[in-house]
Design an enzyme around this catalytic site. Sequence first.
Site, short mmCIF file in Angstrom:
data_model
loop_
_atom_site.label_atom_id
_atom_site.label_comp_id
_atom_site.label_asym_id
_atom_site.label_seq_id
_atom_site.Cartn_x
_atom_site.Cartn_y
_atom_site.Cartn_z
N PRO A 53 0.81 -1.06 -0.57
CA PRO A 53 -0.12 -0.55 0.03
C PRO A 53 1.09 1.20 0.55
CG PRO A 53 0.08 -0.34 2.56
CD PRO A 53 0.65 -2.16 1.14
N ASP A 54 -0.02 2.23 -0.68
CA ASP A 54 0.71 3.73 -0.48
C ASP A 54 0.84 3.90 1.34
OD1 ASP A 54 1.95 6.27 -1.73
OD2 ASP A 54 -0.16 7.03 -2.17
N THR A 55 1.49 3.78 1.54
CA THR A 55 1.41 4.39 2.87
C THR A 55 2.78 4.58 4.13
OG1 THR A 55 1.40 1.89 3.90
CG2 THR A 55 -0.63 2.98 3.75
N ASN A 92 -2.92 8.30 1.73
CA ASN A 92 -2.36 9.20 0.06
C ASN A 92 -3.29 9.98 0.25
OD1 ASN A 92 -3.96 9.17 -2.74
ND2 ASN A 92 -2.30 8.47 -2.85
#
Length: 317
Positions: free
Chosen positions: A57-59, A126
């Site tokens: 994930p874009d975390t 995000n």
Amino acid sequence: MPMSVRSALKQNNGVIRLIESHDRFSTEVIRNAGEEIPSFEGVWISGLTQTTYLGIPDTEIMSPLQRSSYKLPYSRNENVLCAAFDADSGGPIEHALALKIILIREGVSMIIIEDKELIAPGTKVNSLLSADEPQPQANPEDFAKKIQAFKQGPVEIFGPSDSDFMVTARIETFNLRIKKDDPIEEAASVQKALEDALHRAEVYTQAGADAIMIHSKSKSPSEVLDFLKKFREKDATTPLVVVPTTYSSTPRQTLIDAGANIIIYANHLMRAKIQAIEPIAQSFLAANPELFSNDEIARACLDAKNYGCLLQILLER
Ligand code: SPV
Ligand code: MG
């Protein structure tokens, strides 16, 4: 030597377009696009699409330094394109020099760091998402120290190429603002956010930021346009960066007229790729794999939306 963002701006009357790349193949497609019409000037090494490509994930679970060291979708050999790296929060301040060295070595000439505060790895939200718990925004003075850390060194190592390296401060005020139901309160909140964003832009440029990115997840371009115009009343030269993902129907010229210099198409090739491969995967599921011939696979691939066609559409806009 690869093209730098600074030189690309000079060569293109101060306006360039970058498009997302998440693997070497995307960069190759971008490099070969636009033979008959002017092409994109460079690539955006997007955190969102690079992590999607990696299946995470874009975390910011992977630090920007780790991400820069793993399958960077760009190398200094792609010398017609310039490249900007999405460094999320920038990571721990002690990573700044190492991250900068890796990027310069790969030919990347711009880093963009955002003023959201990372409480712990994996807690980044995000910017396009509306979270119940928005990520906190960094104190502007603390963030200014991060900008300064990225501005330091290593001229001794890289010589003049370091002076070409641009540090861009990305302002997240508009994305973190909580909308009000009451119209009067909403108008006041919009005005307060504009003032905060302009104040941050001033603090960040004074700290040494070479460019400012203003982000917004609104479908209307108005807050971005207001920011660009107000900023330009005071500062005619600092490059301004915009990402028209949600306000994508805004004509490019409107953004340029308001003062934008760098327009980033932040996730388009990944979206095109997903659209292209989905029907093939579905036809694989529908067919008996034993009976699925090479010809049928080839036909399914040809029928799928062409990965490059989106590039062409964007270039012609
Ligand atoms: C990215 O492409 O990773 C970005 C832009 O940071 S956005 O996803 O709009 O935040
Ligand atoms: Mg990102």
